[in-house]
Design an enzyme around this catalytic site. Structure first.
Site, PDB file in Angstrom:
ATOM      1  N   VAL A 148       2.352   0.798   4.495  1.00  0.00           N
ATOM      2  CA  VAL A 148       1.764  -0.321   5.232  1.00  0.00           C
ATOM      3  C   VAL A 148       0.742  -0.987   4.324  1.00  0.00           C
ATOM      4  O   VAL A 148      -0.232  -0.360   3.906  1.00  0.00           O
ATOM      5  CB  VAL A 148       1.075   0.161   6.527  1.00  0.00           C
ATOM      6  CG1 VAL A 148       0.397  -1.012   7.227  1.00  0.00           C
ATOM      7  CG2 VAL A 148       2.085   0.822   7.447  1.00  0.00           C
ATOM      8  N   LYS A 149       0.969  -2.248   4.020  1.00  0.00           N
ATOM      9  CA  LYS A 149       0.014  -2.979   3.165  1.00  0.00           C
ATOM     10  C   LYS A 149      -1.074  -3.527   4.083  1.00  0.00           C
ATOM     11  O   LYS A 149      -1.059  -4.686   4.499  1.00  0.00           O
ATOM     12  CB  LYS A 149       0.719  -4.091   2.394  1.00  0.00           C
ATOM     13  CG  LYS A 149      -0.103  -4.648   1.234  1.00  0.00           C
ATOM     14  CD  LYS A 149       0.741  -5.580   0.377  1.00  0.00           C
ATOM     15  CE  LYS A 149      -0.066  -6.194  -0.749  1.00  0.00           C
ATOM     16  NZ  LYS A 149      -0.496  -5.219  -1.762  1.00  0.00           N
ATOM     17  N   SER A 150      -2.029  -2.648   4.390  1.00  0.00           N
ATOM     18  CA  SER A 150      -3.056  -2.974   5.377  1.00  0.00           C
ATOM     19  C   SER A 150      -4.316  -3.493   4.716  1.00  0.00           C
ATOM     20  O   SER A 150      -4.501  -3.390   3.487  1.00  0.00           O
ATOM     21  CB  SER A 150      -3.386  -1.742   6.225  1.00  0.00           C
ATOM     22  OG  SER A 150      -4.262  -0.884   5.518  1.00  0.00           O
TER      23      SER A 150
END
Length: 300
Positions: A148-150
């Site tokens: 997840v590119k959070s």
């Protein structure tokens, strides 16, 4: 500079978000870093797919279709009269209260920034990077999943702080089982006996768009690619090493923890993949200014 913010294109001075936005308060949101080259936004669809996958994973409902989001990216480039540059596309949980509950956030905040970027000076692409391995371990998938590119990048920032302390531009992060995962902002590849090797997703990496592009390029050129776990021993004894990332592109690594990689110079396969990647940027991705493309590059 003109920035897209929640349905409007505004000057950067007016591009502000609330102090109650959960993206700011808790890092609750997702983003993409995207590059534009030669009047095209490179691999835009792949970036949007990853953005929406990240949003779905954290149960963040995006109120726009991918086609609408694509047009926002392209129009942001047009408003800034840019044909090359770096794009930051961000979706936060939105404005809520001081509690954690995401149900209090009724509407996501969406903004898009387009600007120029140069992560490394040209000489480092010629000579290669010297990097270290840091003590900070990569997030484990059962906690904050690295796929997840959070907006919560504190794990990477801890590692970058360690790199800064010893004066190197990047650092290698291991997972909690001591396998090589990735760098603070890039994916890692090594070459051994003509085989290109990179860690698989399950060791705890962000599945990079540039990473996947390089894998495709290599296989198209008849290079054997293996996604498998490896340790620092394999890095130290590799024939070549390089990092990939949207901002970094493909950049050689020539020394790790004080140990030269092979002869301490960028390798032949690395140079081949750098050249092939740069050629691909000329033809891949939707056009920003279609009217300027006649006779230049064909649309894919």
């Amino acid at each position: 500079m003109i920035i897209y913010l929640d349905g409007e294109f505004v000057p950067k001075e007016r591009a502000v978000v609330s102090v109650f936005d959960h993206g700011l308060l808790y890092g609750d949101g997702v983003f993409e870093g995207i590059r534009a080259y030669h009047n095209r936004v490179f691999k835009l669809r792949e970036h949007l797919d990853r953005l929406y996958d990240s949003a779905r994973t954290i149960a963040l409902e995006v109120p726009l279709t991918k086609d609408e989001m694509q047009e926002i990216v392209l129009e942001t480039m047009r408003r800034n009269n840019l044909r090359e540059g770096y794009i930051r596309l961000v979706i936060t949980r939105g404005v809520g209260d001081l509690g954690l509950d995401p149900r209090k956030c009724k509407k996501p905040t969406i903004f898009c920034i387009a600007a120029s970027i140069q992560l490394y000076p040209d000489e480092l692409y010629e000579k290669g990077l010297e990097v270290i391995t840091v003590s900070t371990r990569r997030n484990i998938p059962s906690a904050v999943n690295p796929r997840v590119k959070s907006l919560n990048y504190l794990n990477n920032i801890f590692a970058k702080l360690e790199a800064n302390l010893v004066g190197v531009p990047e650092a290698i992060m291991l997972n909690n089982e001591n396998y090589v995962a990735e760098a603070t902002g890039d994916n890692i590849f090594i070459v051994k006996n003509g085989v290109l090797i990179t860690p698989p997703n399950y060791v705890g990496i962000l599945e990079g768009i540039t990473r996947n592009t390089v894998i495709d390029i290599a296989r198209q050129r008849g290079i054997t690619v293996e996604e498998k776990v490896f340790t620092l021993f394999d890095v130290y004894t590799a024939d070549e090493c390089f990092f990939t990332g949207t901002a970094a592109e493909v950049i050689p690594v020539v020394k790790v923890d004080g140990r030269p990689i092979a002869d301490g110079k960028p390798g032949e396969m690395t140079w081949e993949l750098i050249a092939a990647f740069r050629e691909l940027t000329k033809v891949d991705g939707p056009l920003i200014f279609p009217e300027e493309a006649a006779g230049c590059y064909s649309d894919k």
